[in-house]
Design a protein around this motif. Structure first.
Motif, PDB file in Angstrom:
ATOM      1  N   PRO A  65       0.853  -1.202   0.000  1.00 49.14           N
ATOM      2  CA  PRO A  65       0.000   0.000   0.000  1.00 49.14           C
ATOM      3  C   PRO A  65       0.890   1.253   0.000  1.00 49.14           C
ATOM      4  CG  PRO A  65      -0.502  -1.480   1.854  1.00 49.14           C
ATOM      5  CD  PRO A  65       0.799  -1.928   1.273  1.00 49.14           C
ATOM      6  N   THR A  66       0.268   2.403  -0.101  1.00 49.95           N
ATOM      7  CA  THR A  66       1.003   3.653   0.037  1.00 49.95           C
ATOM      8  C   THR A  66       1.537   3.770   1.458  1.00 49.95           C
ATOM      9  OG1 THR A  66      -0.949   4.894   0.740  1.00 49.95           O
ATOM     10  CG2 THR A  66      -0.511   4.765  -1.643  1.00 49.95           C
ATOM     11  N   LEU A  67       2.517   4.650   1.670  1.00 49.39           N
ATOM     12  CA  LEU A  67       3.078   4.824   3.008  1.00 49.39           C
ATOM     13  C   LEU A  67       2.003   5.264   4.005  1.00 49.39           C
ATOM     14  CD1 LEU A  67       6.518   6.541   2.241  1.00 49.39           C
ATOM     15  CD2 LEU A  67       6.093   4.183   2.966  1.00 49.39           C
ATOM     16  N   ALA A  68       1.135   6.170   3.573  1.00 47.21           N
ATOM     17  CA  ALA A  68       0.070   6.637   4.477  1.00 47.21           C
ATOM     18  C   ALA A  68      -0.837   5.487   4.884  1.00 47.21           C
ATOM     19  CB  ALA A  68      -0.738   7.745   3.803  1.00 47.21           C
ATOM     20  N   GLU A  69      -1.154   4.622   3.931  1.00 51.25           N
ATOM     21  CA  GLU A  69      -2.029   3.500   4.252  1.00 51.25           C
ATOM     22  C   GLU A  69      -1.306   2.458   5.103  1.00 51.25           C
ATOM     23  OE1 GLU A  69      -5.467   0.833   2.109  1.00 51.25           O
ATOM     24  OE2 GLU A  69      -4.081   2.015   0.890  1.00 51.25           O
ATOM     25  N   GLN A  70       0.005   2.268   4.866  1.00 47.13           N
ATOM     26  CA  GLN A  70       0.782   1.365   5.718  1.00 47.13           C
ATOM     27  C   GLN A  70       0.742   1.833   7.169  1.00 47.13           C
ATOM     28  OE1 GLN A  70       4.766   0.312   4.339  1.00 47.13           O
ATOM     29  NE2 GLN A  70       4.119   0.571   2.214  1.00 47.13           N
ATOM     30  N   ARG A  71       0.916   3.156   7.365  1.00 45.19           N
ATOM     31  CA  ARG A  71       0.870   3.693   8.735  1.00 45.19           C
ATOM     32  C   ARG A  71      -0.516   3.491   9.343  1.00 45.19           C
ATOM     33  NH1 ARG A  71       3.381   8.079   5.960  1.00 45.19           N
ATOM     34  NH2 ARG A  71       5.668   8.032   6.248  1.00 45.19           N
ATOM     35  N   ALA A  72      -1.560   3.714   8.557  1.00 48.67           N
ATOM     36  CA  ALA A  72      -2.930   3.554   9.060  1.00 48.67           C
ATOM     37  C   ALA A  72      -3.211   2.100   9.421  1.00 48.67           C
ATOM     38  CB  ALA A  72      -3.925   4.045   8.013  1.00 48.67           C
ATOM     39  N   ILE A  73      -2.765   1.176   8.589  1.00 48.61           N
ATOM     40  CA  ILE A  73      -2.981  -0.250   8.866  1.00 48.61           C
ATOM     41  C   ILE A  73      -2.228  -0.672  10.117  1.00 48.61           C
ATOM     42  CG2 ILE A  73      -2.513  -2.585   8.004  1.00 48.61           C
ATOM     43  CD1 ILE A  73      -3.064  -1.506   5.173  1.00 48.61           C
ATOM     44  N   ALA A  74      -0.965  -0.227  10.244  1.00 49.50           N
ATOM     45  CA  ALA A  74      -0.167  -0.592  11.417  1.00 49.50           C
ATOM     46  C   ALA A  74      -0.787  -0.030  12.692  1.00 49.50           C
ATOM     47  CB  ALA A  74       1.265  -0.097  11.251  1.00 49.50           C
ATOM     48  N   ALA A  75      -1.258   1.227  12.633  1.00 53.93           N
ATOM     49  CA  ALA A  75      -1.889   1.838  13.811  1.00 53.93           C
ATOM     50  C   ALA A  75      -3.168   1.100  14.191  1.00 53.93           C
ATOM     51  CB  ALA A  75      -2.177   3.312  13.544  1.00 53.93           C
ATOM     52  N   PHE A  76      -3.959   0.744  13.173  1.00 52.96           N
ATOM     53  CA  PHE A  76      -5.191  -0.013  13.432  1.00 52.96           C
ATOM     54  C   PHE A  76      -4.871  -1.353  14.094  1.00 52.96           C
ATOM     55  CE2 PHE A  76      -7.850  -3.502  11.868  1.00 52.96           C
ATOM     56  CZ  PHE A  76      -9.079  -3.137  12.392  1.00 52.96           C
ATOM     57  N   LEU A  77      -3.872  -2.054  13.574  1.00 54.87           N
ATOM     58  CA  LEU A  77      -3.528  -3.365  14.137  1.00 54.87           C
ATOM     59  C   LEU A  77      -2.935  -3.234  15.538  1.00 54.87           C
ATOM     60  CD1 LEU A  77      -2.098  -5.137  10.964  1.00 54.87           C
ATOM     61  CD2 LEU A  77      -4.293  -5.541  12.094  1.00 54.87           C
ATOM     62  N   ASP A  78      -2.195  -2.163  15.793  1.00 61.68           N
ATOM     63  CA  ASP A  78      -1.704  -1.922  17.154  1.00 61.68           C
ATOM     64  C   ASP A  78      -2.876  -1.828  18.129  1.00 61.68           C
ATOM     65  OD1 ASP A  78       0.969  -1.928  16.452  1.00 61.68           O
ATOM     66  OD2 ASP A  78       1.146   0.265  16.364  1.00 61.68           O
ATOM     67  N   ARG A  79      -3.887  -1.051  17.753  1.00 64.80           N
ATOM     68  CA  ARG A  79      -5.052  -0.875  18.633  1.00 64.80           C
ATOM     69  C   ARG A  79      -5.818  -2.177  18.817  1.00 64.80           C
ATOM     70  NH1 ARG A  79      -5.767   3.597  15.231  1.00 64.80           N
ATOM     71  NH2 ARG A  79      -7.536   2.569  14.212  1.00 64.80           N
ATOM     72  N   GLU A  80      -6.077  -2.852  17.689  1.00 64.02           N
ATOM     73  CA  GLU A  80      -6.904  -4.053  17.758  1.00 64.02           C
ATOM     74  C   GLU A  80      -6.199  -5.205  18.476  1.00 64.02           C
ATOM     75  OE1 GLU A  80     -10.288  -4.589  16.616  1.00 64.02           O
ATOM     76  OE2 GLU A  80      -9.948  -2.470  17.022  1.00 64.02           O
ATOM     77  N   THR A  81      -4.909  -5.396  18.209  1.00 67.88           N
ATOM     78  CA  THR A  81      -4.203  -6.491  18.887  1.00 67.88           C
ATOM     79  C   THR A  81      -4.063  -6.203  20.377  1.00 67.88           C
ATOM     80  OG1 THR A  81      -2.072  -5.503  18.245  1.00 67.88           O
ATOM     81  CG2 THR A  81      -2.941  -7.247  16.844  1.00 67.88           C
ATOM     82  N   ALA A  82      -3.868  -4.923  20.739  1.00 73.29           N
ATOM     83  CA  ALA A  82      -3.809  -4.572  22.167  1.00 73.29           C
ATOM     84  C   ALA A  82      -5.145  -4.861  22.845  1.00 73.29           C
ATOM     85  CB  ALA A  82      -3.433  -3.104  22.333  1.00 73.29           C
ATOM     86  N   ARG A  83      -6.232  -4.531  22.171  1.00 74.88           N
ATOM     87  CA  ARG A  83      -7.566  -4.794  22.729  1.00 74.88           C
ATOM     88  C   ARG A  83      -7.810  -6.289  22.889  1.00 74.88           C
ATOM     89  NH1 ARG A  83     -12.540  -5.901  20.889  1.00 74.88           N
ATOM     90  NH2 ARG A  83     -11.845  -5.974  18.720  1.00 74.88           N
ATOM     91  N   ILE A  84      -7.429  -7.054  21.858  1.00 77.53           N
ATOM     92  CA  ILE A  84      -7.628  -8.503  21.913  1.00 77.53           C
ATOM     93  C   ILE A  84      -6.735  -9.130  22.978  1.00 77.53           C
ATOM     94  CG2 ILE A  84      -7.348 -10.650  20.609  1.00 77.53           C
ATOM     95  CD1 ILE A  84      -8.133  -9.013  18.095  1.00 77.53           C
ATOM     96  N   ASP A  85      -5.491  -8.657  23.088  1.00 80.13           N
ATOM     97  CA  ASP A  85      -4.591  -9.177  24.123  1.00 80.13           C
ATOM     98  C   ASP A  85      -5.154  -8.913  25.518  1.00 80.13           C
ATOM     99  OD1 ASP A  85      -2.844 -10.117  22.234  1.00 80.13           O
ATOM    100  OD2 ASP A  85      -1.442  -8.430  22.399  1.00 80.13           O
ATOM    101  N   ALA A  86      -5.726  -7.713  25.708  1.00 80.03           N
ATOM    102  CA  ALA A  86      -6.322  -7.396  27.004  1.00 80.03           C
ATOM    103  C   ALA A  86      -7.511  -8.307  27.295  1.00 80.03           C
ATOM    104  CB  ALA A  86      -6.759  -5.927  27.032  1.00 80.03           C
ATOM    105  N   LEU A  87      -8.309  -8.589  26.264  1.00 75.43           N
ATOM    106  CA  LEU A  87      -9.450  -9.491  26.429  1.00 75.43           C
ATOM    107  C   LEU A  87      -8.980 -10.900  26.786  1.00 75.43           C
ATOM    108  CD1 LEU A  87     -12.494 -10.005  26.192  1.00 75.43           C
ATOM    109  CD2 LEU A  87     -12.147 -10.429  23.745  1.00 75.43           C
ATOM    110  N   ILE A  88      -7.924 -11.364  26.116  1.00 77.19           N
ATOM    111  CA  ILE A  88      -7.368 -12.686  26.416  1.00 77.19           C
ATOM    112  C   ILE A  88      -6.868 -12.739  27.849  1.00 77.19           C
ATOM    113  CG2 ILE A  88      -5.465 -14.260  25.881  1.00 77.19           C
ATOM    114  CD1 ILE A  88      -5.759 -13.406  22.951  1.00 77.19           C
TER     115      ILE A  88
END
Length: 267
Positions: free
Chosen positions: A176-199
């Protein structure tokens, strides 16, 4: 979305891209039409800087190794004198991908430390060039790429299979474009942190339920089911008081015969 629950339909609600294309990879069916198709080595430069840790003239180093990553999820501080073989010298920001048993997710970004930073030669060290490091970490840790790398392992033993580094560096990827790479990485940071907390919360709950289970079993076999039954001292320190009508006997008086099974060599 609530942080207390995981919505399995969330992915289906993501907005579709206007257009998709077939990248021509066997492992990937469709990608957004504006993503660029390039080999990994077009965006990631492989690093080869090997050094004997003792030559660094430092009392300690920060060492990324497979055992440390398995145990802590990170590297560890270690005395340079304890390390017997050459390692790869890092400056921080490199993508580390384990070539040992790639079906396991051993991918991370090296961090800069106040002491020299090194890593095992079991890692392929790649410096991001025109791409977002955190995006590449998620990309090469994804199940799809792990399966591709696992299909190219070389070894006769299941526990020590390695992938040739060129399989990694020459892998075709849709970028993806650099902007989209940053957006995807930020989204996954948030979602994986949320899922890890749930686990973590679920694991704590399971731990409490297991403690309750053991407590119920222990109480039933040492106190019985009648909470009003009169008690007496059992005379056994670990057992304490038991229902007054229970008899106290040694196990050998209950089961005098000690039976031994037949032991055979495992195949």
């Amino acid at each position: 979305m609530s942080t207390a629950t995981l919505d399995p339909t969330a992915v289906r609600r993501w907005k579709r891209y206007p257009e998709y294309k077939n990248p021509g990879f066997s492992w990937l069916a469709q990608v957004p039409a504006d993503w660029q198709l390039r080999r990994a080595d077009a965006q990631l430069e492989r690093m080869f800087s090997s050094i004997d840790p003792k030559a660094l003239k430092a009392e300690s180093v920060f060492h990324y190794s497979i055992p440390a990553l398995e145990e802590t999820g990170d590297g560890v501080y270690q005395s340079a004198d304890e390390i017997d073989s050459n390692k790869l010298l890092l400056t921080g920001g490199e993508l580390l991908i384990s070539k040992l048993n790639p079906r396991k997710s051993r991918v991370l970004i090296a961090r800069r430390h106040e002491v020299p930073t090194i890593c095992s030669s079991e890692f392929v060290v790649l410096r991001p060039r025109g791409c977002v490091a955190d995006y590449t970490r998620y990309l090469f840790g994804s199940d799809a790429i792990r399966q591709v790398l696992d299909a190219h392992v070389e070894s006769v033993t299941r526990s020590h299979q390695r992938v040739n580094p060129e399989v990694i560096t020459k892998l075709w990827v849709a970028w993806p474009t650099l902007a989209e790479q940053r957006a995807i990485a930020a989204f996954l940071d948030r979602e994986t942190a949320r899922i890890d907390a749930l686990i973590a919360r679920k694991e704590r709950l399971l731990g409490l339920l297991d403690e309750k289970r053991q407590a119920v079993i222990s109480h039933a076999v040492t106190r019985g089911l009648d909470p009003d039954a009169p008690l007496k001292d059992s005379g056994v320190p670990w057992l304490g008081r038991v229902p007054a009508h229970w008899s106290i006997r040694r196990l050998k008086h209950i089961s005098p015969n000690q039976l031994v099974g037949v032991v055979v060599n495992p195949s």
